[in-house]
Structure formats: C-alpha cells, structure tokens
Motif scaffolding. Structure first.
Motif, PDB file in Angstrom:
ATOM      1  N   VAL A  44       0.936  -1.200  -0.329  1.00 28.85           N
ATOM      2  CA  VAL A  44      -0.044  -0.296   0.046  1.00 28.85           C
ATOM      3  C   VAL A  44       1.005   1.387   0.062  1.00 28.85           C
ATOM      4  CG1 VAL A  44      -1.677   1.433   1.525  1.00 28.85           C
ATOM      5  CG2 VAL A  44      -2.074  -0.660   1.487  1.00 28.85           C
ATOM      6  N   PRO A  45       0.239   1.838  -0.801  1.00 33.26           N
ATOM      7  CA  PRO A  45      -0.906   2.410  -1.863  1.00 33.26           C
ATOM      8  C   PRO A  45      -0.195   1.586  -3.063  1.00 33.26           C
ATOM      9  CG  PRO A  45       0.353   4.452  -1.704  1.00 33.26           C
ATOM     10  CD  PRO A  45       1.066   3.228  -0.860  1.00 33.26           C
ATOM     11  N   VAL A  46      -0.760   2.043  -3.586  1.00 32.06           N
ATOM     12  CA  VAL A  46      -0.956   1.281  -5.143  1.00 32.06           C
ATOM     13  C   VAL A  46      -0.196   2.151  -6.091  1.00 32.06           C
ATOM     14  CG1 VAL A  46      -1.464   0.297  -7.561  1.00 32.06           C
ATOM     15  CG2 VAL A  46      -2.468  -0.771  -5.199  1.00 32.06           C
ATOM     16  N   GLU A  47      -1.622   3.032  -6.754  1.00 30.56           N
ATOM     17  CA  GLU A  47      -0.552   3.945  -7.391  1.00 30.56           C
ATOM     18  C   GLU A  47      -0.678   4.054  -8.778  1.00 30.56           C
ATOM     19  OE1 GLU A  47       2.021   7.248  -5.233  1.00 30.56           O
ATOM     20  OE2 GLU A  47       0.806   7.322  -3.706  1.00 30.56           O
ATOM     21  N   ASN A  48       0.586   4.226  -9.342  1.00 30.77           N
ATOM     22  CA  ASN A  48       0.577   3.538 -10.779  1.00 30.77           C
ATOM     23  C   ASN A  48       2.017   3.004 -10.751  1.00 30.77           C
ATOM     24  OD1 ASN A  48       2.818   5.488 -10.035  1.00 30.77           O
ATOM     25  ND2 ASN A  48       2.956   6.686 -12.109  1.00 30.77           N
ATOM     26  N   PHE A  49       2.199   1.944 -10.053  1.00 28.91           N
ATOM     27  CA  PHE A  49       3.257   1.288  -9.421  1.00 28.91           C
ATOM     28  C   PHE A  49       2.853   0.284 -10.273  1.00 28.91           C
ATOM     29  CE2 PHE A  49       4.119   3.964  -6.047  1.00 28.91           C
ATOM     30  CZ  PHE A  49       5.112   4.948  -6.567  1.00 28.91           C
ATOM     31  N   VAL A  50       1.569  -0.339 -11.071  1.00 25.97           N
ATOM     32  CA  VAL A  50       1.679  -1.693 -11.190  1.00 25.97           C
ATOM     33  C   VAL A  50       1.314  -1.718 -12.893  1.00 25.97           C
ATOM     34  CG1 VAL A  50      -0.096  -3.170 -11.144  1.00 25.97           C
ATOM     35  CG2 VAL A  50       0.326  -2.920  -8.757  1.00 25.97           C
ATOM     36  N   ARG A  51       1.417  -2.411 -13.775  1.00 24.61           N
ATOM     37  CA  ARG A  51       1.521  -2.177 -15.310  1.00 24.61           C
ATOM     38  C   ARG A  51       0.460  -3.733 -15.319  1.00 24.61           C
ATOM     39  NH1 ARG A  51       7.394  -2.180 -17.099  1.00 24.61           N
ATOM     40  NH2 ARG A  51       7.237  -4.316 -16.176  1.00 24.61           N
ATOM     41  N   LYS A  52      -0.026  -3.299 -16.696  1.00 21.07           N
ATOM     42  CA  LYS A  52      -0.834  -4.021 -16.866  1.00 21.07           C
ATOM     43  C   LYS A  52      -0.604  -5.974 -17.479  1.00 21.07           C
ATOM     44  CE  LYS A  52      -4.266  -2.687 -20.285  1.00 21.07           C
ATOM     45  NZ  LYS A  52      -3.992  -2.634 -21.857  1.00 21.07           N
ATOM     46  N   ASN A  53      -0.981  -6.728 -17.238  1.00 22.92           N
ATOM     47  CA  ASN A  53      -0.499  -7.657 -16.973  1.00 22.92           C
ATOM     48  C   ASN A  53       0.741  -8.769 -16.093  1.00 22.92           C
ATOM     49  OD1 ASN A  53      -2.274  -8.303 -19.401  1.00 22.92           O
ATOM     50  ND2 ASN A  53      -0.886  -7.762 -20.920  1.00 22.92           N
ATOM     51  N   LEU A  69      -9.295  -1.635   4.230  1.00 28.17           N
ATOM     52  CA  LEU A  69      -8.539  -0.502   3.375  1.00 28.17           C
ATOM     53  C   LEU A  69      -7.430  -1.746   2.542  1.00 28.17           C
ATOM     54  CD1 LEU A  69      -5.974   1.517   3.103  1.00 28.17           C
ATOM     55  CD2 LEU A  69      -4.849   0.440   4.696  1.00 28.17           C
ATOM     56  N   LEU A  70      -7.471  -3.000   3.259  1.00 32.32           N
ATOM     57  CA  LEU A  70      -6.773  -4.542   2.852  1.00 32.32           C
ATOM     58  C   LEU A  70      -7.639  -4.680   0.900  1.00 32.32           C
ATOM     59  CD1 LEU A  70      -5.073  -6.601   1.958  1.00 32.32           C
ATOM     60  CD2 LEU A  70      -6.670  -8.215   3.351  1.00 32.32           C
ATOM     61  N   GLU A  71      -9.218  -4.200   1.101  1.00 35.76           N
ATOM     62  CA  GLU A  71     -10.097  -4.568  -0.206  1.00 35.76           C
ATOM     63  C   GLU A  71      -9.921  -3.696  -1.210  1.00 35.76           C
ATOM     64  OE1 GLU A  71     -14.819  -5.011  -0.357  1.00 35.76           O
ATOM     65  OE2 GLU A  71     -13.891  -4.505   0.945  1.00 35.76           O
ATOM     66  N   ARG A  72      -9.291  -2.483  -0.225  1.00 39.00           N
ATOM     67  CA  ARG A  72      -9.470  -1.218  -1.433  1.00 39.00           C
ATOM     68  C   ARG A  72      -8.201  -1.632  -2.070  1.00 39.00           C
ATOM     69  NH1 ARG A  72     -11.892   1.966  -4.467  1.00 39.00           N
ATOM     70  NH2 ARG A  72      -9.981   1.588  -5.623  1.00 39.00           N
ATOM     71  N   PHE A  73      -7.043  -1.823  -1.232  1.00 39.11           N
ATOM     72  CA  PHE A  73      -5.538  -2.424  -1.729  1.00 39.11           C
ATOM     73  C   PHE A  73      -6.289  -3.125  -3.548  1.00 39.11           C
ATOM     74  CE2 PHE A  73      -2.154  -5.569  -1.831  1.00 39.11           C
ATOM     75  CZ  PHE A  73      -1.101  -4.669  -2.985  1.00 39.11           C
ATOM     76  N   VAL A  74      -6.607  -3.909  -3.015  1.00 40.61           N
ATOM     77  CA  VAL A  74      -7.104  -5.595  -4.102  1.00 40.61           C
ATOM     78  C   VAL A  74      -7.748  -4.955  -5.006  1.00 40.61           C
ATOM     79  CG1 VAL A  74      -7.819  -7.672  -4.141  1.00 40.61           C
ATOM     80  CG2 VAL A  74      -6.893  -7.502  -2.529  1.00 40.61           C
ATOM     81  N   LYS A  75      -8.952  -4.157  -5.158  1.00 38.93           N
ATOM     82  CA  LYS A  75      -9.559  -3.436  -6.182  1.00 38.93           C
ATOM     83  C   LYS A  75      -8.308  -2.155  -7.187  1.00 38.93           C
ATOM     84  CE  LYS A  75     -13.589  -1.226  -7.222  1.00 38.93           C
ATOM     85  NZ  LYS A  75     -15.047  -0.563  -6.492  1.00 38.93           N
ATOM     86  N   ASP A  76      -7.775  -2.186  -6.282  1.00 40.75           N
ATOM     87  CA  ASP A  76      -6.460  -1.021  -7.118  1.00 40.75           C
ATOM     88  C   ASP A  76      -6.284  -1.565  -7.994  1.00 40.75           C
ATOM     89  OD1 ASP A  76      -7.167   1.273  -5.394  1.00 40.75           O
ATOM     90  OD2 ASP A  76      -5.847   1.545  -4.302  1.00 40.75           O
ATOM     91  N   VAL A  77      -5.597  -3.224  -7.462  1.00 43.33           N
ATOM     92  CA  VAL A  77      -4.730  -4.176  -8.211  1.00 43.33           C
ATOM     93  C   VAL A  77      -5.261  -3.727  -9.340  1.00 43.33           C
ATOM     94  CG1 VAL A  77      -3.120  -5.491  -7.804  1.00 43.33           C
ATOM     95  CG2 VAL A  77      -2.699  -4.829  -6.569  1.00 43.33           C
ATOM     96  N   ILE A  78      -6.642  -4.758  -9.553  1.00 40.83           N
ATOM     97  CA  ILE A  78      -7.297  -5.504 -10.603  1.00 40.83           C
ATOM     98  C   ILE A  78      -7.425  -4.392 -11.767  1.00 40.83           C
ATOM     99  CG2 ILE A  78      -9.966  -5.883 -11.198  1.00 40.83           C
ATOM    100  CD1 ILE A  78      -9.768  -7.545  -8.106  1.00 40.83           C
TER     101      ILE A  78
END
Length: 565
Positions: A44-53, A69-78
């Motif tokens: 946490v936080p995800v922001e723009n650190f995760v890319r497609k695929n 917060l954990l649920e919000r984190f998972v949703k951001d990754v999705i």
C-alpha cells in the motif's frame, strides 16, 4: 512453459516449482486466459506502480488490521490491469478475508496464497527467468513468421498465401482487401462482415473511438476497431511510399487474443502485403506503358493496320480485327477549374496515379459489359477503344462511361472528365480516323458546354460546318464587318448586346420570354434590340438579315473559344 499464442499465462507461472505450495483462492477458471508480462512486489498504496498483465507479490503490510483498506488495495491492483495478486500469508495477513475473495471473483481476478517461508526473491528469480525465455521464444517465432511471409512474396505467391500463413500462425480469421474494396484474400473471415466492411452490402458499421487492447504494442495505435452487425473486427491500413494500398482485417473472438506476439506477426504481415502490392503495381504499370505506346502509335502516327501490327497487338492481348468505338477523354483537376474539392476521398497525388485508377475502371467496365477495351494515356488525355457490335454506338458508349464515372467519382477526389466519342471507321487507317473524329467531338463539346460532358461526333455536323466556314478568309471578313460594331459597343459601354441577341434568337424573337430570361424590363430589351439593328444596319425581322447576324455571332463565338484553347 509458455509458447502459446497468449504468451506466458498464470497457469504457466503457478506450475513453477517455487510456487508448488501456493493455493488458488479465486479466478481458477481464468488461469489460461491471464497473460503475465512482468512481476513486482507492491505494498500500500498502489498508485501507478502496477502495470497491465503484471504478477503482483504482496505481504499485505499496513492492511493487517484494516480489512476495508485491504479490500481497497486489491481493487486498486485489479483496476491497474494486473493478472494475478499473490499474498504471502503468515506474518501480516494470516487468512485472506472472504469479502476480498468475493471481490476478486466478481472481477474474474486471480488471487494466490503463498506460505510465508517461500522467499519473494526466489519467486522473482524464477518468474523473471520464465518471462525472459517466453520473450525469446516469441521473438524467434515472430522472426520465423517474418521470413516465411517475405519468402511468400519473393517466391511469386499471392495474397491468399499470406492470409493462409497468418491464420496458421495466429489462428485469427483475417482478410485482405485492396484500395478499391475488392477482396483479395480471406482465411475464415465472416463473408457477410467482409462485404459490409468493403462496402459491397449495407449493414451496421460503427467505428469504436478508443482501443483498449491487452497489449501496449506500437501497432495498436494504428489499429481501428469496428463493431459490424454486433461483431468485433479490427482494420489495419496497408501502405507503401505513403500511399494506401488496401486493408488487413482481423476478426478475433476477444481482445485478449491480440497479444504482443500476435501484434508482431500482424506487423510482419502488413510489410509482406505492402511489398506484394508494390510488386503488383510495378508489373501492372510496366504492362500499361507497353500498351500505352501501342495505342498511341495507332492513333497519333496515322498507322496502317497491317498483318504485322495485328500480330503485335495479339501479343498484348488486343484483337485489332474487331470494330471499336473510339472515346477520347480529357482529365482536368478540379483545382484548375476553381472547383471545391470533395472530401472523404483519397487525394490524387499525380497524373500517373490517376491514370492507374482510370485504367483499372476502364478494364472493369469492359468486363461488366463483356466487351474488349484498349486504352492509353498521354499528358492528361485518355484514349479508349471499346468493342462495338450491332447496338447503337451512342447507347454502348453511354453504358460504358456511366460505369467508369460512377467508380471514379468515389476513387478520385479532384478530377473532371470530358469525353468525345466516334463510331468505328472502316479501312486500313480505321483507328487513326476514328480517333480524329472523337478528338474533334471532344474539342467541340468543350467549346459548346465546357468541361465535364459527352459529345458524339455524329451530333457535331453544324459545328463542323461552322468550323470549316470559319477558315475561309472571305467569310472571316464578312463576320468581322457584321459583328465588330457590337463588340466595340459592348467593350466601351460594358453592355452585352451580343448575349442579348443570342438569347433573343434562342426564343425565336419572343420579346416577353427573352425579357424574362434576361431579367429585363420589356422596354429595356426593346432599346437593346434597336441598338443592335442600328449598329449592324440589319433588321431583326428580316429573315436574311437575321440569318447573317446569327451566323456571324456563332462563327465569332467559335473562333473566340478556339483562341482560348
């Protein structure tokens, strides 16, 4: 592992020895549909650190006491477009909450549970090695496809062979159409959709404004997506030397099929198609030049039709023993005629490209009417010989030109064509003689009606008589003496007595009709008519005087138009 059309999948990764103790908590049905291009460790936080695929590893630190917060984190990754999220459980998170698993299931997202003792470093090493191997395999396969496609063109194979190779390699239905809309190849592409895309039949045909592909391949920026009768298909433009040659169409079942590997293959297919069209056009242009020279020799050099010439024509596919209608056309760019250019059509870049398209349509129109054609081009002029039969030559020529002009209106943006037509002539100089007559008809037509019309030689007898008369010196002197006072008056007073007489004569001396046509008061018109009689010393009610004035005006107009040519 890997090596499929989709590339490296979640299933490929979780089968690695380092992940043999992991557990799938959600998304089990999608293991073969989720692609993996990279792996990272994110908290946490995800922001723009995760890319497609992306394969995302996390300990859940910072969320251990806050399920929201954990649920919000998972949703951001999705929402970032990741393919899988793997939690290391046993330190910060002991059990993944059911609400998180339900959230992931709702989005068809894969969540893994990894025992705490499995080191992230080992996972990163193993997965990165697999990604590297998969990319190497993709490059090797793409290079193999590229070579196979290029060899296909070099070995004199056609567009259908290119389409077949493409389908064999990526298993996606595809088709190739040329710039005129003709289907040149098809491998399992829905024929009804193909006819709609090429404009042959009507149907719902909507372009999707934004592409949301499963790849960031550079080619995706040049790919157009369409919904055609509720079916998804994509279009890529085939270009060479900045000229559009045609389109490559593909019909995937879903966007996930458009992987990096598939896009690479499509890019190589575009190159092969462009190379094929360049080669095809070069061959066709060479043949056109040979035929051009042959027809120009027939028409411009007063060439006698001998047995030797007939044999030479046969080598080019021409039969000079048959009767032909001669059609001479003049090409004018609309910009030269001060016309507004029409939109949504390909620009006419050169006279050569105009000739190429016109030649194509001449051939097609001849095929439709089941008549032989011969054509040549020289400096904006097209000469066509159209096979004749028992039908009236005017009817045959009009049918033919209607077909040609209908297509050219769509293909070329800024040209106007004027036509002169003459029937077949007998004798050893048949082609030369009929060309002269068609050329004469063309020139008379331009003088009479301007550009853009059709003139038949058999309808020009009066004009030809006038042209012959205008060349006589004595008649030229009579015309000048008769009409010069009107010319001088019009120039000095900025009047238009000559045009007034032309309209008056058109309405056979009817003053009321003439006044309406000229938008003049009756008395103003009568004043002009009296001026005409006074200046020419001719009476408009005397038939001989009226004939002399009419003849003089027509001969003067004819000479004036000739001087403009």
């Amino acid at each position: 592992m890997g090596g499929g059309l989709l590339g490296l999948t979640v299933r490929d990764v979780i089968q690695l020895p380092v992940l043999e103790t992991s557990k799938i908590k959600s998304g089990k049905r999608y293991l073969d549909l989720k692609k993996i291009d990279w792996i990272s460790v994110i908290e946490v936080p995800v922001e723009n650190f995760v890319r497609k695929n992306e394969f995302v590893l996390s300990t859940g630190i910072g969320c251990e006491d806050d399920p929201i917060l954990l649920e919000r984190f998972v949703k951001d990754v999705i929402e970032a477009g990741a393919s899988v999220l793997a939690f290391a459980t046993g330190r910060y998170i002991y059990d993944i909450p059911e609400r998180v698993i339900q959230l992931a299931s709702h989005y068809d997202f894969v969540i893994l549970e990894i025992p705490w003792e499995v080191r992230f470093g080992d996972i990163l090493h193993s997965v990165l090695e697999e990604i590297t191997n998969d990319k190497r395999w993709e490059r090797q396969q793409a290079e193999g496809v590229r070579q196979e496609l290029i060899d296909c063109v070099l070995q004199e194979k056609g567009l259908q062979d290119i389409s077949n190779i493409l389908y064999k390699r990526i298993k996606i239905p595809n088709a190739i159409i040329d710039f005129s809309g003709s289907t040149r190849a098809n491998s399992h592409f829905n024929r009804n959709l193909l006819n709609i895309m090429s404009g042959k039949i009507e149907g719902q045909h909507q372009q999707i404004p934004q592409l949301d592909l499963f790849t960031d391949h550079p080619l995706s920026h040049y790919m157009e997506e369409f919904m055609v009768d509720h079916h998804m298909c994509f279009q890529l433009t085939i270009s060479s030397n900045h000229n559009k040659q045609g389109y490559l169409l593909i019909q995937p079942k879903e966007r996930q099929e458009l992987t990096w590997f598939v896009m690479n293959v499509l890019e190589h297919a575009l190159t092969a198609c462009a190379l094929y069209f360049v080669k095809e056009n070069a061959i066709e242009m060479t043949e056109v030049r040979l035929r051009d020279n042959f027809i120009l020799n027939l028409t411009k050099n007063n060439t006698e039709v001998t047995n030797q010439l007939i044999s030479k024509g046969q080598l080019l596919g021409y039969d000079l023993t048959r009767p032909y209608i001669c059609i001479v056309g003049e090409i004018k760019k609309d910009s030269d005629l001060n016309k507004t250019k029409r939109k949504d059509r390909p620009p006419t870049s050169s006279l050569q490209s105009m000739n190429y398209y016109i030649q194509k349509e001449i051939t097609k129109a001849g095929d439709v009417l089941h008549r032989r054609t011969m054509a040549s081009f020289e400096e904006g002029e097209v000469v066509i010989f159209l096979e004749a039969d028992h039908q009236p030559y005017m009817e045959t020529a009009n049918q033919f030109l209607d077909l040609v002009e209908k297509r050219l209106n769509d293909l070329l943006s800024d040209i106007t064509l004027s036509w002169g037509i003459a029937t077949h002539k007998d004798g050893h100089y048949a082609f030369f003689d009929s060309f002269k007559e068609a050329k004469t008809a063309l020139e008379i037509g331009k003088q009479e009606s301007g550009y853009g019309g059709r003139t038949f030689f058999s309808d020009t007898r009066i004009n030809r008589l006038l042209m012959t008369l205008s060349e006589e010196k004595e008649i030229e002197s009579i015309v000048k003496d008769t009409i010069q006072p009107l010319i001088d008056y019009d120039q000095k007073r900025k009047a238009d007595l000559i045009y007034t007489f032309i309209v008056y004569n058109k309405y056979k001396g009817n003053v009321s009709q003439t006044a309406r046509a000229l938008n003049l008061h009756r008395q103003s018109l009568l004043h002009r008519l009296r001026n005409i009689e006074s200046l020419t010393q001719l009476s408009l009610v005397d038939s001989d005087d009226l004939f002399l004035l009419e003849l003089s005006v027509r001969l003067w107009m004819l000479k004036k138009n000739n001087d403009k040519q």
